[in-house]
Design an enzyme around this catalytic site. Sequence first.
Site, mmCIF file in Angstrom:
data_model
loop_
_atom_site.group_PDB
_atom_site.id
_atom_site.type_symbol
_atom_site.label_atom_id
_atom_site.label_comp_id
_atom_site.label_asym_id
_atom_site.label_seq_id
_atom_site.Cartn_x
_atom_site.Cartn_y
_atom_site.Cartn_z
ATOM 1 N N THR A 1 0.974 -1.129 0.105
ATOM 2 C CA THR A 1 -0.029 0.101 0.024
ATOM 3 C C THR A 1 0.847 1.382 -0.209
ATOM 4 O O THR A 1 0.348 2.202 -0.460
ATOM 5 C CB THR A 1 -0.820 -0.015 1.196
ATOM 6 O OG1 THR A 1 -1.856 -1.322 1.126
ATOM 7 C CG2 THR A 1 -1.811 1.176 1.494
ATOM 8 N N GLU B 1 -2.639 -29.781 27.465
ATOM 9 C CA GLU B 1 -3.892 -30.803 27.329
ATOM 10 C C GLU B 1 -3.381 -31.825 26.238
ATOM 11 O O GLU B 1 -4.369 -32.589 26.039
ATOM 12 C CB GLU B 1 -5.017 -29.949 26.848
ATOM 13 C CG GLU B 1 -5.740 -29.081 28.136
ATOM 14 C CD GLU B 1 -6.850 -28.533 27.828
ATOM 15 O OE1 GLU B 1 -7.778 -28.842 27.661
ATOM 16 O OE2 GLU B 1 -6.693 -27.138 27.577
ATOM 17 N N TYR C 1 -7.818 0.858 -3.824
ATOM 18 C CA TYR C 1 -6.639 1.146 -4.488
ATOM 19 C C TYR C 1 -5.951 -0.112 -5.183
ATOM 20 O O TYR C 1 -6.340 -1.013 -4.485
ATOM 21 C CB TYR C 1 -5.804 1.962 -3.252
ATOM 22 C CG TYR C 1 -5.278 1.003 -2.071
ATOM 23 C CD1 TYR C 1 -6.210 1.011 -1.245
ATOM 24 C CD2 TYR C 1 -4.164 0.513 -2.191
ATOM 25 C CE1 TYR C 1 -5.835 0.267 -0.173
ATOM 26 C CE2 TYR C 1 -3.770 -0.418 -1.384
ATOM 27 C CZ TYR C 1 -4.508 -0.501 -0.243
ATOM 28 O OH TYR C 1 -4.481 -1.287 0.801
ATOM 29 N N LYS D 1 0.382 -7.613 12.678
ATOM 30 C CA LYS D 1 -0.657 -6.797 12.144
ATOM 31 C C LYS D 1 -1.910 -7.114 12.929
ATOM 32 O O LYS D 1 -2.377 -8.288 13.034
ATOM 33 C CB LYS D 1 -0.850 -7.048 11.104
ATOM 34 C CG LYS D 1 -1.759 -5.798 10.194
ATOM 35 C CD LYS D 1 -1.760 -5.936 8.807
ATOM 36 C CE LYS D 1 -2.693 -5.060 7.929
ATOM 37 N NZ LYS D 1 -2.749 -4.862 6.587
ATOM 38 N N SER E 1 1.831 -7.380 -0.705
ATOM 39 C CA SER E 1 2.293 -8.604 -0.011
ATOM 40 C C SER E 1 1.760 -9.887 0.371
ATOM 41 O O SER E 1 2.205 -10.771 0.850
ATOM 42 C CB SER E 1 3.175 -7.755 1.455
ATOM 43 O OG SER E 1 1.990 -7.848 2.283
ATOM 44 N N THR F 1 1.928 -4.305 4.254
ATOM 45 C CA THR F 1 1.697 -4.581 5.683
ATOM 46 C C THR F 1 1.061 -6.082 6.051
ATOM 47 O O THR F 1 1.147 -6.443 7.068
ATOM 48 C CB THR F 1 0.810 -3.473 6.422
ATOM 49 O OG1 THR F 1 -0.607 -3.721 5.848
ATOM 50 C CG2 THR F 1 1.310 -2.169 6.499
ATOM 51 N N ASP F 2 0.471 -6.454 4.790
ATOM 52 C CA ASP F 2 -0.261 -8.036 5.105
ATOM 53 C C ASP F 2 0.537 -8.905 5.637
ATOM 54 O O ASP F 2 0.349 -9.814 6.538
ATOM 55 C CB ASP F 2 -0.942 -8.371 4.034
ATOM 56 C CG ASP F 2 -2.137 -7.668 3.698
ATOM 57 O OD1 ASP F 2 -2.620 -6.599 4.196
ATOM 58 O OD2 ASP F 2 -2.534 -7.819 2.567
HETATM 59 N N1 ASP Z 1 -2.477 -5.697 0.872
HETATM 60 C C1 ASP Z 1 -1.435 -4.714 1.272
HETATM 61 C C2 ASP Z 1 -0.291 -5.214 1.102
HETATM 62 O O1 ASP Z 1 0.026 -5.901 2.185
HETATM 63 C C3 ASP Z 1 -1.669 -3.958 2.218
HETATM 64 C C4 ASP Z 1 -0.828 -2.935 2.805
HETATM 65 O O2 ASP Z 1 0.139 -2.978 2.495
HETATM 66 O O3 ASP Z 1 -1.052 -2.279 3.855
HETATM 67 O O4 ASP Z 1 0.640 -5.084 0.349
#
Ligand code: ASP
Length: 348
Positions: free
Chosen positions: A32, A305, A45, A184, A78, A111-112
């Site tokens: 992103t 367990e 986007y 995340k 990602s 971020t994923d």
């Molecule tokens: N789907 C995006 C990625 O991980 C989300 C992001 O970058 O925040 O590339």
Amino acid sequence: MKILKKLAFFMLLGTTMLFAKPTIYILATGGTIAGAGESALSGSYTSGTVTVDKLIAAVPQINEIATIKGEQISNIGSQEMNNEVWLKLANRVNELLSDKSVDGIVITHGTDTMEESAYFLNLVTKSKKPVVFVGAMRSGTSMSADGPLNIYNAVNVAMDKNSVGKGVLVVMNDKIHAAREVTKTNTTAVDTFKSVNTGNIGTVNYGIVNYYLAPVKKHTVNSEFSVKGLESLPRVDIVYGHTEDTPDFVETAVKNGAKGIVLAGMGNGNPYPSVEKALAEAVKQGVVVVRGSRVGSGSTSVGAEVDDAKYGFLTADNLNVQKARVLLMVALTKTSDKDKIQKYFKEY
Ligand code: ASP
């Protein structure tokens, strides 16, 4: 006269050394942070459309504090991250950091799966120099885009002497996290990255870096793992546990050649009875099974367990399942000895 000339030379050298800007490489992989959408208020986007030159141009302030060099490693969301890009990235990071003229690296990333890539690099980077992952929750065309300040902060962290020897770091939303700990936690919020078991190790506010903690687990130069000569990584699948579960996914994983399975177990890493049986069968067939938890924090205890000794299961310590998968993949490049792998899960 000669002495005066010499003195002038050394004064000049001293001043240049004192004020020489550090060299920081920005390796872009997509996400992103490199995304663009239709309007400032649109939540839709496309990730990985903007190139590294444009990412750098959006933060001119970084050129005042460092000599910045950019390279494009990939340009993907990602969620498309894969072993091929990981190996390319890790090899390039090691190559750059072995060069005396390079002081640190910033990796822009979606971020994923940033937490997985950062932990992978934490295990295979052969340098004490800072490696800092950074991303954004809002694309560059969004109102209040968080990417530019995150990049500015990441470059400052990569330049900071106190970042040396701390392993791979993640900088998001003014916080510095250790790669092993960060995850995340929210699908859309800017404040999504948390180190749930330990807390963030530092903060970075408009470039001002402060550390409060240091990672204690093995990483980078103390890690025995390496990507040197590796062309692939072994397959490790994650199987998610739930009520009224079936053994189908475990059986499919084994049939399709998984060398390892990580269980995202209920509570303290508990499988449904039929899944427990299928996992025990998988172990008999030589698959390494690691019990983790779907809960999101805390460690999975040995034999609470589940009779781990009887079935030959390992446990993930307090790694979340996606990080346990990374460690198991890397561990399996060295050994399939269960005792050794369990030891890795204590140490890394
Ligand atoms: N789907 C995006 C990625 O991980 C989300 C992001 O970058 O925040 O590339």
